[in-house]
Design a protein around this motif. Structure first.
Motif, PDB file in Angstrom:
ATOM      1  N   GLU A   1       0.867  -1.174   0.000  1.00 45.01           N
ATOM      2  CA  GLU A   1       0.000   0.000   0.000  1.00 45.01           C
ATOM      3  C   GLU A   1       0.908   1.229   0.000  1.00 45.01           C
ATOM      4  O   GLU A   1       1.615   1.491   0.963  1.00 45.01           O
ATOM      5  N   LEU A   2       0.892   1.980  -1.062  1.00 45.14           N
ATOM      6  CA  LEU A   2       1.746   3.154  -1.233  1.00 45.14           C
ATOM      7  C   LEU A   2       1.100   4.371  -0.571  1.00 45.14           C
ATOM      8  O   LEU A   2      -0.088   4.619  -0.752  1.00 45.14           O
ATOM      9  N   GLU A   3       1.891   5.145   0.183  1.00 47.39           N
ATOM     10  CA  GLU A   3       1.318   6.276   0.908  1.00 47.39           C
ATOM     11  C   GLU A   3       2.301   7.451   0.981  1.00 47.39           C
ATOM     12  O   GLU A   3       3.515   7.266   1.015  1.00 47.39           O
ATOM     13  N   LEU A   4       1.748   8.649   1.043  1.00 44.37           N
ATOM     14  CA  LEU A   4       2.530   9.837   1.361  1.00 44.37           C
ATOM     15  C   LEU A   4       2.582   9.970   2.872  1.00 44.37           C
ATOM     16  O   LEU A   4       1.541   9.991   3.535  1.00 44.37           O
ATOM     17  N   GLY A   5       3.802  10.052   3.415  1.00 46.47           N
ATOM     18  CA  GLY A   5       3.971  10.234   4.847  1.00 46.47           C
ATOM     19  C   GLY A   5       4.264  11.688   5.175  1.00 46.47           C
ATOM     20  O   GLY A   5       5.015  12.361   4.459  1.00 46.47           O
TER      21      GLY A   5
ATOM     22  N   GLN B   1       0.309   0.673  -8.781  1.00 46.63           N
ATOM     23  CA  GLN B   1      -0.461   1.751  -8.173  1.00 46.63           C
ATOM     24  C   GLN B   1      -0.091   3.087  -8.802  1.00 46.63           C
ATOM     25  O   GLN B   1       1.078   3.352  -9.074  1.00 46.63           O
ATOM     26  N   GLU B   2      -1.090   3.914  -9.004  1.00 43.14           N
ATOM     27  CA  GLU B   2      -0.892   5.264  -9.498  1.00 43.14           C
ATOM     28  C   GLU B   2      -2.070   6.095  -9.013  1.00 43.14           C
ATOM     29  O   GLU B   2      -3.221   5.717  -9.195  1.00 43.14           O
TER      30      GLU B   2
ATOM     31  N   PRO C   1      -3.819   5.070  -2.590  1.00 45.96           N
ATOM     32  CA  PRO C   1      -4.727   5.027  -3.745  1.00 45.96           C
ATOM     33  C   PRO C   1      -5.012   3.581  -4.148  1.00 45.96           C
ATOM     34  O   PRO C   1      -4.441   2.643  -3.586  1.00 45.96           O
ATOM     35  N   LYS C   2      -5.879   3.410  -5.123  1.00 40.74           N
ATOM     36  CA  LYS C   2      -6.256   2.069  -5.560  1.00 40.74           C
ATOM     37  C   LYS C   2      -5.054   1.349  -6.189  1.00 40.74           C
ATOM     38  O   LYS C   2      -4.037   1.958  -6.523  1.00 40.74           O
TER      39      LYS C   2
END
Length: 222
Positions: free
Chosen positions: A68-72, A155-156, A190-191
């Motif tokens: 799961e890609l995320e902005l921290g 993911q994008e 995101p999805k």
């Protein structure tokens, strides 16, 4: 005298990893979850950090590990009950993060009405990129995030699609728990989340107007 703590190495001393779930409507839809009126918040321990160059350790108890890609968002000062209008004054910078999730374990927890700790909080479940100072990202709500597994785009997404903005999230969380310097908030994914296996290589990045791109590359191992 102890050496001063450097925010550029927040993962070495920051106490809290606070995660926000279901903050992108498309991801909530792909997980067959409702879009909620308030953020879903959970925690990871500081031992979940895996700075770039460290492997992701796959827990033996899962057979369906997802990326799961995320902005921290890295906090630059202590804050309690922070007003939304002042929230960005508490931000020191950003990092690209992965919220690694034992999906099969999470599904069982959901069925039983149990917390997600076993699914989310294992060692090295939060790979992080190098620290990006706030000045390098003028508008965190105007970024594109991408993730590839073995070179395949998975993911994008755009941070403009967040349901809850960063100031709202900071204000909301700080009314529940005091946020401290060096803490990080993961702002949702995101999805496109999906499974990874041993020896897979994950690459991820951030792009945006007038932004020096941040990247993250990790490999999975048992």
């Amino acid at each position: 005298m102890a050496a001063p703590r450097q925010l550029s190495r927040f993962w070495e001393w920051g106490k809290n990893i606070v995660c926000v779930g279901r903050n992108y409507a498309d991801h909530a839809k792909e997980m067959r979850s409702p879009v909620l009126s308030e953020p879903v918040v959970f925690l990871k321990p500081s031992t979940a950090y895996a700075p770039e160059g460290s492997p992701i350790l796959m827990p033996a108890y899962t057979h369906n590990l997802h990326h799961e890609l995320e902005l921290g968002v890295v906090m630059g000062r202590r804050g309690r009950a922070v007003p939304e209008a002042a929230a960005m004054d508490y931000v020191a910078g950003y990092a690209l993060c992965l919220d690694m999730t034992a999906r099969d374990v999470q599904d069982e927890c959901k069925k039983k009405g149990l917390p997600w700790t076993l699914a989310k909080s294992f060692t090295a479940s939060c790979p992080v990129s190098a620290f990006v100072p706030k000045e390098k990202i003028p508008d965190p709500h105007n970024l594109k995030l991408w993730l590839k597994v073995n070179g395949e785009l998975r993911q994008e997404g755009e941070t403009s699609s967040m349901i809850f903005s960063i100031p709202y999230i900071i204000s909301y969380i700080s009314k529940v728990m005091t946020l401290e310097e060096g803490d990080i908030i993961l702002t949702g994914t995101p999805k496109g989340v999906g499974p990874v296996k041993e020896n897979d290589e994950i690459q991820a990045g951030i792009h945006g107007p007038n932004v020096s791109s941040a990247t993250l590359a990790v490999r999975l191992q048992e």
